[in-house]
Design a protein around this motif. Structure first.
Motif, PDB file in Angstrom:
ATOM      1  N   LEU A 133      37.315  16.197  50.613  1.00 15.52           N
ATOM      2  CA  LEU A 133      37.887  17.355  49.925  1.00 15.52           C
ATOM      3  C   LEU A 133      38.949  16.928  48.919  1.00 15.52           C
ATOM      4  CD1 LEU A 133      38.124  20.536  49.916  1.00 15.52           C
ATOM      5  CD2 LEU A 133      40.079  20.159  51.403  1.00 15.52           C
ATOM      6  N   LEU A 134      39.811  15.996  49.304  1.00 15.79           N
ATOM      7  CA  LEU A 134      40.873  15.561  48.400  1.00 15.79           C
ATOM      8  C   LEU A 134      40.337  14.781  47.209  1.00 15.79           C
ATOM      9  CD1 LEU A 134      43.729  14.647  50.868  1.00 15.79           C
ATOM     10  CD2 LEU A 134      43.601  16.579  49.325  1.00 15.79           C
ATOM     11  N   VAL A 135      39.217  14.054  47.386  1.00 15.67           N
ATOM     12  CA  VAL A 135      38.615  13.352  46.253  1.00 15.67           C
ATOM     13  C   VAL A 135      38.146  14.360  45.203  1.00 15.67           C
ATOM     14  CG1 VAL A 135      36.605  11.988  45.557  1.00 15.67           C
ATOM     15  CG2 VAL A 135      38.009  11.234  47.455  1.00 15.67           C
ATOM     16  N   PHE A 136      37.432  15.390  45.636  1.00 15.03           N
ATOM     17  CA  PHE A 136      36.979  16.412  44.693  1.00 15.03           C
ATOM     18  C   PHE A 136      38.150  17.212  44.140  1.00 15.03           C
ATOM     19  CE2 PHE A 136      32.915  15.975  47.065  1.00 15.03           C
ATOM     20  CZ  PHE A 136      32.155  15.543  45.989  1.00 15.03           C
ATOM     21  N   ASP A 137      39.114  17.529  44.987  1.00 19.32           N
ATOM     22  CA  ASP A 137      40.273  18.307  44.574  1.00 19.32           C
ATOM     23  C   ASP A 137      41.087  17.556  43.530  1.00 19.32           C
ATOM     24  OD1 ASP A 137      41.671  20.683  44.813  1.00 19.32           O
ATOM     25  OD2 ASP A 137      43.093  19.802  46.228  1.00 19.32           O
ATOM     26  N   GLY A 138      41.283  16.273  43.742  1.00 17.23           N
ATOM     27  CA  GLY A 138      41.999  15.459  42.761  1.00 17.23           C
ATOM     28  C   GLY A 138      41.255  15.352  41.452  1.00 17.23           C
ATOM     29  N   GLY A 139      39.942  15.281  41.521  1.00 22.58           N
ATOM     30  CA  GLY A 139      39.134  15.240  40.308  1.00 22.58           C
ATOM     31  C   GLY A 139      39.263  16.505  39.493  1.00 22.58           C
ATOM     32  N   ILE A 140      39.305  17.641  40.165  1.00 20.85           N
ATOM     33  CA  ILE A 140      39.484  18.906  39.452  1.00 20.85           C
ATOM     34  C   ILE A 140      40.855  18.957  38.788  1.00 20.85           C
ATOM     35  CG2 ILE A 140      39.741  21.397  39.776  1.00 20.85           C
ATOM     36  CD1 ILE A 140      37.583  21.175  41.962  1.00 20.85           C
ATOM     37  N   ALA A 141      41.872  18.509  39.513  1.00 19.92           N
ATOM     38  CA  ALA A 141      43.231  18.540  38.955  1.00 19.92           C
ATOM     39  C   ALA A 141      43.355  17.605  37.757  1.00 19.92           C
ATOM     40  CB  ALA A 141      44.232  18.160  40.031  1.00 19.92           C
ATOM     41  N   LYS A 142      42.704  16.456  37.801  1.00 19.81           N
ATOM     42  CA  LYS A 142      42.797  15.494  36.697  1.00 19.81           C
ATOM     43  C   LYS A 142      41.917  15.860  35.512  1.00 19.81           C
ATOM     44  CE  LYS A 142      45.573  13.054  39.080  1.00 19.81           C
ATOM     45  NZ  LYS A 142      46.969  13.294  38.922  1.00 19.81           N
ATOM     46  N   SER A 143      40.987  16.792  35.696  1.00 25.93           N
ATOM     47  CA  SER A 143      40.083  17.154  34.603  1.00 25.93           C
ATOM     48  C   SER A 143      40.674  18.206  33.671  1.00 25.93           C
ATOM     49  CB  SER A 143      38.758  17.664  35.170  1.00 25.93           C
ATOM     50  OG  SER A 143      38.941  18.901  35.815  1.00 25.93           O
ATOM     51  N   LYS A 199      45.501  30.097  44.304  1.00 18.57           N
ATOM     52  CA  LYS A 199      44.174  29.656  43.921  1.00 18.57           C
ATOM     53  C   LYS A 199      44.210  28.555  42.866  1.00 18.57           C
ATOM     54  CE  LYS A 199      42.228  32.529  46.576  1.00 18.57           C
ATOM     55  NZ  LYS A 199      41.915  32.047  47.879  1.00 18.57           N
ATOM     56  N   GLY A 200      45.295  28.423  42.175  1.00 19.10           N
ATOM     57  CA  GLY A 200      45.352  27.418  41.130  1.00 19.10           C
ATOM     58  C   GLY A 200      46.061  26.151  41.551  1.00 19.10           C
ATOM     59  N   ASP A 201      46.489  26.053  42.756  1.00 21.26           N
ATOM     60  CA  ASP A 201      47.227  24.885  43.215  1.00 21.26           C
ATOM     61  C   ASP A 201      46.246  23.817  43.686  1.00 21.26           C
ATOM     62  OD1 ASP A 201      49.139  23.167  43.913  1.00 21.26           O
ATOM     63  OD2 ASP A 201      49.910  24.298  45.600  1.00 21.26           O
ATOM     64  N   TYR A 202      45.997  22.800  42.841  1.00 22.58           N
ATOM     65  CA  TYR A 202      44.992  21.795  43.163  1.00 22.58           C
ATOM     66  C   TYR A 202      45.582  20.556  43.793  1.00 22.58           C
ATOM     67  CZ  TYR A 202      41.843  24.590  40.449  1.00 22.58           C
ATOM     68  OH  TYR A 202      41.090  25.613  39.997  1.00 22.58           O
ATOM     69  N   ARG A 203      46.880  20.542  44.085  1.00 25.13           N
ATOM     70  CA  ARG A 203      47.480  19.358  44.689  1.00 25.13           C
ATOM     71  C   ARG A 203      47.183  19.253  46.170  1.00 25.13           C
ATOM     72  NH1 ARG A 203      51.914  19.645  45.759  1.00 25.13           N
ATOM     73  NH2 ARG A 203      52.329  21.831  45.532  1.00 25.13           N
ATOM     74  N   ARG A 204      46.950  20.374  46.855  1.00 20.46           N
ATOM     75  CA  ARG A 204      46.817  20.369  48.306  1.00 20.46           C
ATOM     76  C   ARG A 204      45.649  19.604  48.787  1.00 20.46           C
ATOM     77  NH1 ARG A 204      46.838  26.312  49.577  1.00 20.46           N
ATOM     78  NH2 ARG A 204      47.379  26.804  47.523  1.00 20.46           N
TER      79      ARG A 204
END
Length: 122
Positions: A25-35, A117-122
């Motif tokens: 989950l964190l791999v995908f979540d981090g990818g969204i935040a970095k995109s 909903k917009g907090d992608y750091r978690r």
């Protein structure tokens, strides 16, 4: 890591499943935040707005998370944790309803930040 005793032998493997799922989950979540850097121009065009406003909207979830931390900690010390969670749920639902009818981009960003909903750091 030493295997657990026979009392909880059935549950020790679930720990690895939980860690693996959280890692995925964190791999995908981090990818969204970095995109966001790639998607920034597209968001400016679709929202018909400026880079400053889109940057402000993208920074709101993290900012509100850090600013709300002391307030929530104070509420948790003085109130029941179920009441605080219920209040957060009511706040989130209210903001989602406002988002559905909002025509202002900044109001939409603030309401999405308050829902979490917009907090992608978690």
């Amino acid at each position: 890591m030493k295997p657990p005793t026979e009392g909880n032998i059935l549950n020790w493997r679930w720990g690895y499943a939980i860690v693996f799922c959280k890692f995925t989950l964190l791999v995908f979540d981090g990818g969204i935040a970095k995109s966001f850097g790639v998607l920034l121009h597209e968001m400016v065009v679709r929202l018909n707005s400026s880079y400053a406003i889109v940057g402000f909207i993208c920074s709101l979830p993290s900012t509100l998370t850090y600013l709300a931390g002391p307030l929530v900690s104070l509420l948790l010390e003085r109130m029941n944790d179920r009441l605080v969670a219920g209040g957060g749920a009511i706040l989130s639902a209210t903001c989602l309803l406002i988002c559905a009818f909002s025509t202002n981009v900044v109001l939409l960003g603030v309401c999405l930040a308050l829902t979490g909903k917009g907090d992608y750091r978690r």
